[in-house]
Design a protein around this motif. Structure first.
Motif, PDB file in Angstrom:
ATOM      1  N   SER A 260       0.845  -1.200   0.000  1.00 48.12           N
ATOM      2  CA  SER A 260       0.000   0.000   0.000  1.00 48.12           C
ATOM      3  C   SER A 260       0.881   1.251   0.000  1.00 48.12           C
ATOM      4  O   SER A 260       2.000   1.224   0.517  1.00 48.12           O
ATOM      5  CB  SER A 260      -0.909   0.004   1.228  1.00 48.12           C
ATOM      6  N   PRO A 261       0.367   2.373  -0.575  1.00 43.54           N
ATOM      7  CA  PRO A 261       1.183   3.597  -0.652  1.00 43.54           C
ATOM      8  C   PRO A 261       1.716   4.016   0.712  1.00 43.54           C
ATOM      9  O   PRO A 261       2.840   4.478   0.839  1.00 43.54           O
ATOM     10  CB  PRO A 261       0.218   4.642  -1.212  1.00 43.54           C
ATOM     11  N   SER A 262       0.910   3.827   1.774  1.00 41.33           N
ATOM     12  CA  SER A 262       1.351   4.294   3.096  1.00 41.33           C
ATOM     13  C   SER A 262       2.537   3.484   3.624  1.00 41.33           C
ATOM     14  O   SER A 262       3.235   3.908   4.532  1.00 41.33           O
ATOM     15  CB  SER A 262       0.195   4.206   4.092  1.00 41.33           C
ATOM     16  N   GLU A 263       2.771   2.303   3.060  1.00 37.63           N
ATOM     17  CA  GLU A 263       3.861   1.453   3.576  1.00 37.63           C
ATOM     18  C   GLU A 263       5.138   1.573   2.758  1.00 37.63           C
ATOM     19  O   GLU A 263       6.169   1.032   3.157  1.00 37.63           O
ATOM     20  CB  GLU A 263       3.409  -0.011   3.528  1.00 37.63           C
ATOM     21  N   ARG A 264       5.056   2.267   1.604  1.00 39.41           N
ATOM     22  CA  ARG A 264       6.187   2.202   0.665  1.00 39.41           C
ATOM     23  C   ARG A 264       7.511   2.724   1.210  1.00 39.41           C
ATOM     24  O   ARG A 264       8.566   2.245   0.830  1.00 39.41           O
ATOM     25  CB  ARG A 264       5.816   2.935  -0.625  1.00 39.41           C
ATOM     26  N   GLU A 265       7.445   3.741   2.082  1.00 39.44           N
ATOM     27  CA  GLU A 265       8.700   4.242   2.664  1.00 39.44           C
ATOM     28  C   GLU A 265       9.084   3.379   3.867  1.00 39.44           C
ATOM     29  O   GLU A 265      10.256   3.068   4.070  1.00 39.44           O
ATOM     30  CB  GLU A 265       8.541   5.701   3.116  1.00 39.44           C
ATOM     31  N   LEU A 266       8.053   2.991   4.629  1.00 37.34           N
ATOM     32  CA  LEU A 266       8.299   2.289   5.904  1.00 37.34           C
ATOM     33  C   LEU A 266       9.014   0.955   5.710  1.00 37.34           C
ATOM     34  O   LEU A 266       9.821   0.555   6.548  1.00 37.34           O
ATOM     35  CB  LEU A 266       6.956   2.014   6.606  1.00 37.34           C
ATOM     36  N   TYR A 272      10.876  -3.099  10.203  1.00 36.20           N
ATOM     37  CA  TYR A 272       9.485  -2.916   9.797  1.00 36.20           C
ATOM     38  C   TYR A 272       9.048  -4.145   9.014  1.00 36.20           C
ATOM     39  O   TYR A 272       9.727  -4.564   8.081  1.00 36.20           O
ATOM     40  CB  TYR A 272       9.306  -1.659   8.937  1.00 36.20           C
ATOM     41  N   GLY A 274       5.332  -4.778   8.565  1.00 35.67           N
ATOM     42  CA  GLY A 274       3.896  -4.709   8.350  1.00 35.67           C
ATOM     43  C   GLY A 274       3.198  -5.747   9.207  1.00 35.67           C
ATOM     44  O   GLY A 274       3.559  -5.967  10.354  1.00 35.67           O
ATOM     45  N   ASP A 303      -1.730  -1.727  -5.023  1.00 33.99           N
ATOM     46  CA  ASP A 303      -2.208  -2.649  -3.997  1.00 33.99           C
ATOM     47  C   ASP A 303      -2.603  -3.997  -4.575  1.00 33.99           C
ATOM     48  O   ASP A 303      -2.595  -4.995  -3.895  1.00 33.99           O
ATOM     49  CB  ASP A 303      -3.423  -2.064  -3.267  1.00 33.99           C
TER      50      ASP A 303
END
Ligand code: ADP
Length: 331
Positions: A260-266, A272, A274, A303
């Motif tokens: 997901s876009p919100s996880e791409r940097e994390l 990390y 998820g 996604d």
């Protein structure tokens, strides 16, 4: 004072007998109760008493401003205390994590060394008996796997020590196609076991790069083993190479669940992972290694349609018509 606490308003009242305590024991004329406000919240009340008539006591705007400044200061103190406690907690967690990592990696080292030694002895025997035997090839696989594993354990020890992963690079001129086929060879047994397929394509065949062979292979292996792990059985993985402007880019694309876009940097942060199992170190190590080679790594993913991990190295010059990629910064 309780009136100001209740209403949040500045109030001036004649001093009462009960106010004597803040007038230093002497009798005071008037008392002003200033609400201490920060971010719209009443933090407390400042009570000021004067023994003599004092013009400042009548300047309500000045006193209200003082209330706001003091309210903010109080709020900041509270936030600072909270942050300090939080930082102490994080430091403690970090120490626990480092202790845990170094214990685990030391515990792993001993049995791994025995596996390596036993497998190497077996390999020697097989090589003298029949170098082409299936048994020999399988034992060679065990040796390769065990030595990779012991490399990873060493990395774990380093990460637990420094929290930063900056191994020394030993740079060589290597064909990128060789690096890719070696890395694919390592994950191939896992790919086969899940009936998945891997395609290798290139629009830049014969490109040579200046990299630390083992370390750069590790970047590709980490990407490939994630692709293999997150792709469902019978899914498809593609490794493609292209030159784009001043970079050579290797892309590992899979038909897994995507990111997901919100996880791409994390996902490139150490630890990390998820909501999935694993140590959460593979991509952090791949990122450090790519950056040590003056390169970059990122993910392009939707996604639904799988992930595309890209690793790029800057192109520097050409040798005999073949592109030569920038040397890694040796340390
Ligand atoms: P791990 O070893 O736990 O997989 P990584 O650092 O390699 O740790 O990956 C971090 C997280 O990124 C994973 O836990 C997973 O959530 C996500 N991830 C990595 N690669 C993929 C992929 N190809 N498809 C989907 N998610 C992925």
């Amino acid at each position: 004072m309780s009136e100001t606490l209740r209403e949040g308003k500045l109030l001036t009242r004649p001093s009462t007998v009960g106010d004597d305590w803040f007038a230093g024991g002497g009798r005071s004329e008037r008392a002003v109760y200033v609400p201490l406000v920060s971010r719209g919240r009443l933090e407390g009340v400042l009570a000021i008493a004067a023994r003599t008539r004092n013009d400042h006591m009548r300047d309500h705007r000045l006193l209200s401003a003082l209330g706001v400044v003091l309210g903010l200061a109080l709020d900041n103190c509270r936030l600072y205390e909270g942050q300090r406690a939080h930082a102490q907690h994080l430091q403690q967690l970090n120490r626990m994590k480092s202790d845990f990592l170094s214990t685990v990696s030391h515990e792993l080292r001993t049995p791994l060394t025995s596996i390596m030694m036993a497998a190497e002895m077996l390999l020697e025997e097989e090589e003298t008996r029949d170098p082409q035997s299936t048994r020999g090839k399988l034992v060679a696989n065990i040796v390769r796997g065990a030595s990779r594993l012991s490399g990873l354990v060493k990395d774990l020890v380093n990460i637990s020590r420094d929290d930063e992963f900056k191994p020394r690079l030993e740079v060589d001129v290597v064909a990128i196609d060789d690096l890719i086929s070696n890395a694919v060879g390592i994950v191939q047994p896992l790919v086969g076991a899940k009936h998945q397929t891997i395609d290798i394509t290139s629009t830049a065949p014969g490109t040579v790069v200046r990299v630390d062979r083992l370390r750069f292979e590790q970047v590709l292996i980490n990407l490939l083993s994630n692709a293999q792990r997150y792709t469902p059985p019978a899914g498809h993985i593609t490794v493609s190479t292209r030159i784009d402007k001043r970079e050579i880019i290797v892309t590992v694309a899979d038909s897994g669940p995507g990111i997901s876009p919100s996880e791409r940097e994390l996902i490139f942060e150490p630890f990390y992972r998820g909501d999935r199992s694993g140590m959460g170190l593979g991509l952090a190590i791949a990122k450090s290694l790519a950056e040590l080679h003056n390169g970059r790594i990122w993910v392009e993913s939707s996604d639904r349609h799988g992930s595309e991990f890209c690793v790029a190295l800057p192109l520097q010059s050409t040798v005999g018509g073949r592109a030569l990629v920038a040397p890694a910064a040796t340390r």
